[in-house]
Every structure is written in structure tokens, then in C-alpha cells.
Design an enzyme around this catalytic site. Sequence first.
Site, PDB file in Angstrom:
ATOM      1  N   VAL A  98     -91.649   0.121  42.902  1.00  0.00           N
ATOM      2  CA  VAL A  98     -91.270   0.252  44.306  1.00  0.00           C
ATOM      3  C   VAL A  98     -89.844   0.809  44.375  1.00  0.00           C
ATOM      4  CG1 VAL A  98     -90.897  -0.948  46.487  1.00  0.00           C
ATOM      5  CG2 VAL A  98     -92.768  -1.652  44.974  1.00  0.00           C
ATOM      6  N   LYS A  99     -89.724   1.940  45.030  1.00  0.00           N
ATOM      7  CA  LYS A  99     -88.442   2.630  45.128  1.00  0.00           C
ATOM      8  C   LYS A  99     -87.720   2.145  46.388  1.00  0.00           C
ATOM      9  CE  LYS A  99     -86.922   7.386  44.229  1.00  0.00           C
ATOM     10  NZ  LYS A  99     -87.407   8.794  44.262  1.00  0.00           N
ATOM     11  N   VAL A 100     -86.495   1.646  46.202  1.00  0.00           N
ATOM     12  CA  VAL A 100     -85.745   0.995  47.267  1.00  0.00           C
ATOM     13  C   VAL A 100     -84.363   1.630  47.364  1.00  0.00           C
ATOM     14  CG1 VAL A 100     -84.840  -1.222  48.069  1.00  0.00           C
ATOM     15  CG2 VAL A 100     -86.974  -1.159  46.769  1.00  0.00           C
TER      16      VAL A 100
END
Length: 226
Positions: A90-92
Site C-alpha cells: 500500500v503506497k502512502v
Amino acid sequence: MPPTNPDPMQLFLDTANLSDIKKYAALGIVDGITTNPTLIAKEGASLEKRIKEIAEVVDGPISAEVTATNLKEMINEGRKIAKWHPNVYVKVPSTSEGLQAVKIFKSENIRTNTTLVFSASQALLAAKVGADFVSPFIGRLDDISEPGMDLIADIVKIFKNYNFATKVLVASIRHPRHIVEAALIGADIATMPAEVMEKLIHHPLTDLGLEKFLKDWRAQAKKLRA
């Protein structure tokens, strides 16, 4: 003297284009994929559908970015994304809410990639809360006359000093020299658009040399047939 990083540098494609992914994956040089909302929108595909399609081609980390900016929505979105495939990260974004999200995701065994990193302090904080990857954007720093590669050197040194498990994923790559410099510094991963990966493969002197070898061979074969 032993290498500072005993693991081989990984090369990721920064794209959501399936044709490009299939082309370079077939060469055996693609270790993972990074995407972002802009790349997904460019392909006109839904994020979930495209991530699942990519996972069928590349057996490696695939970064899919949340579009929410507040913590609650970011967490909800990230949890959904993480269920799409075991290889999804998950890219945050590197914001206060993003740091909180990474810490929560870490407690839930959801892997993360902290993106839009432009300082060593941002990378340090991301590592402290448990990010699996940090993505410093070197090309965008170069664009405003700040040496992006100096940032990579700083982050690599800091992570080595404190034995952080977080990997340095060099992003916003503009040309092959960026990748070579990142490798010399000891970055873990470099992600690049397809056109840069193509440039990694080719060199004009290789093409000229091959052309000459084949020309000479054809001339000799012609003499032997005479």
C-alpha cells in the site's frame, strides 16, 4: 571488503501499462512494479482490475497508492487494496496522516511504500513507523536544482547507521545514470518508466559493433560461396 548491501539491486517498472510490463518481464529483469493515480488514470483502467492484471505477469512487489488524504479513509482504502493480492504494497504519501497510517498498517501486517519523499527526515520518520519501502523522488529534486542523488546517499547512510529494515526505493528516475549512481550508493531498488529501462539495455556502440560484425560475416560468407 564485503559489499554494504549483499542483496542485488532490484529493478522495478514505474508504469500501469500491461504491454510494457509484459515486454520487460519476459526479459527477466523486472522485479516489481510501482504505480500511482496518474499512471492508472493514463491507462483508463480501474485500480483494482489493473493491479490484479499486473500480479498475473510479475511475481514481485506491486505498489498501489491510496487516494484518500485523511487518516480514516486512508486506512479503509489501504485495507481494501492490501486484500487484492499477497504481493501488494500500500503506497502512502509522506504526510502526518500517512505516517499514522503506516504505523497502523504495520500493526496489521500490511506492507507499505511511503511515497513522495523529498528529505532525509521524511525517510527517517517513515522507517521509524515501520514502512517497508521509502520512495525518494530524485528527478523532481533535480528539476529544482537540488541534487537528488545526495538525498539517496543520506538516506542509505542513515538506514545503515541504525540497521533499519526499510528499503530505499529510488523513484522519479529520469535516465540510466540515475540508476547507476543509485547502485553505486547502495540503494535497494530503482523504479523507472519503460523508456528508461529500454535505455539501460541499449548502447549505440553495441549497435554499431554488431552491425559491423554482421557486415563482415556476410562479406566473408559471400566470398566462400564464390
